[in-house]
Design an enzyme around this catalytic site. Structure first.
Site, PDB file in Angstrom:
ATOM      1  N   LYS A 108       0.828  -1.216   0.000  1.00  0.00           N
ATOM      2  CA  LYS A 108       0.000   0.000   0.000  1.00  0.00           C
ATOM      3  C   LYS A 108       0.858   1.261   0.000  1.00  0.00           C
ATOM      4  O   LYS A 108       0.602   2.189  -0.749  1.00  0.00           O
ATOM      5  CB  LYS A 108      -0.934   0.031   1.225  1.00  0.00           C
ATOM      6  CG  LYS A 108      -1.892  -1.127   1.317  1.00  0.00           C
ATOM      7  CD  LYS A 108      -2.877  -0.969   2.486  1.00  0.00           C
ATOM      8  CE  LYS A 108      -2.241  -0.939   3.858  1.00  0.00           C
ATOM      9  NZ  LYS A 108      -1.594  -2.201   4.276  1.00  0.00           N
ATOM     10  N   ARG A 146      11.872  -6.456   4.307  1.00  0.00           N
ATOM     11  CA  ARG A 146      11.701  -5.011   4.096  1.00  0.00           C
ATOM     12  C   ARG A 146      12.720  -4.207   4.909  1.00  0.00           C
ATOM     13  O   ARG A 146      13.009  -4.528   6.047  1.00  0.00           O
ATOM     14  CB  ARG A 146      10.275  -4.629   4.511  1.00  0.00           C
ATOM     15  CG  ARG A 146       9.979  -3.157   4.294  1.00  0.00           C
ATOM     16  CD  ARG A 146       8.516  -2.923   4.177  1.00  0.00           C
ATOM     17  NE  ARG A 146       7.841  -2.909   5.473  1.00  0.00           N
ATOM     18  CZ  ARG A 146       6.568  -2.569   5.601  1.00  0.00           C
ATOM     19  NH1 ARG A 146       5.844  -2.269   4.542  1.00  0.00           N
ATOM     20  NH2 ARG A 146       6.004  -2.573   6.784  1.00  0.00           N
TER      21      ARG A 146
END
Ligand code: AMP
Length: 209
Positions: free
Chosen positions: A13, A122
């Site tokens: 997102k 990440r």
């Protein structure tokens, strides 16, 4: 256009929002980024929410709704915005309906296995919040942000236990929003599993932007 980005943590997102704001020229409002900035600044809000974020649980509705309500009262949001990570509960969605009219909700759909792979690898810039990945989307120089030269780090909530907790919280408290917005006829599904360029194309097609 006033948009909500819905989907589990790790669906991309934030990455897509960064691209979409360039195309649509609207502000990107990420409640997660607001909380992380408050933690970095050690403000009273930051001190209050640090442990909650680290554990992967949700900040209480009252605090979160108050922050978003204040932000959406600002001038730059009047023509449109991308809300990323809000609402995350039905109570937040109902409160939002009382102070802003959302045009569309984009639901980024992705299986749990992909979420774990994405979040585990990440790396986030401490200074500007941009995300990279140790396998897909490496920075040019290891440990350094391509955009601002900031230090890259692993968010505490991107560690394995917190990822599990965040997925559990998502399924229990946030996923019911999919049906909530589908019933209102404003939900668009986007397959978030492919590489980011494909997801951007799918997003453009569904919104015709
Ligand atoms: P995110 O960057 O969107 O994954 O958010 C990181 C963390 O911030 C979440 O795991 C929650 O602890 C908190 N948070 C972000 N948005 C919300 C929200 N709408 N409601 C409650 N907590 C939130």
């Amino acid at each position: 256009m006033k948009l909500i980005f819905l989907g589990p943590p790790g669906a991309g997102k934030g990455t897509l929002a960064a691209k979409a704001v360039e195309m649509m020229k609207v502000p990107h409002i990420s409640t997660g980024n607001i909380f992380r900035a408050a933690i970095a600044a050690q403000s009273p809000l930051g001190i209050k929410v640090k442990e909650i974020l680290d554990s992967g649980r949700l900040v209480d509705d009252e605090t979160t709704i108050g922050l978003v309500k204040e932000r959406l009262a600002e001038e730059d949001t009047q023509q449109g915005y991308i809300l990323d990570g809000f609402p995350r509960t039905i109570a937040q969605a109902e409160a939002l309906a009382g102070f802003s009219v959302v045009d569309r909700v984009v639901n980024f759909d992705i299986p749990d296995t992909s979420v774990v792979e994405r979040l585990g690898g990440r790396r986030t810039c401490r200074a500007c919040g941009t995300n990279f990945h140790i396998l897909f989307g490496k920075p040019k120089k290891e440990g350094i942000c391509d955009h601002c030269g900031g230090e890259l780090y692993t968010r505490d909530d991107d560690r394995e236990e917190a990822i599990k907790k965040r997925l559990e919280v998502y399924r229990e408290q946030t996923a019911p929003l999919i049906d909530y917005y589908r019933k209102k006829g404003i939900l668009e599904d986007v397959d978030a599993k492919p590489a980011v360029e494909t997801v951007v194309d799918n997003f453009k097609k569904c919104l015709e932007v």
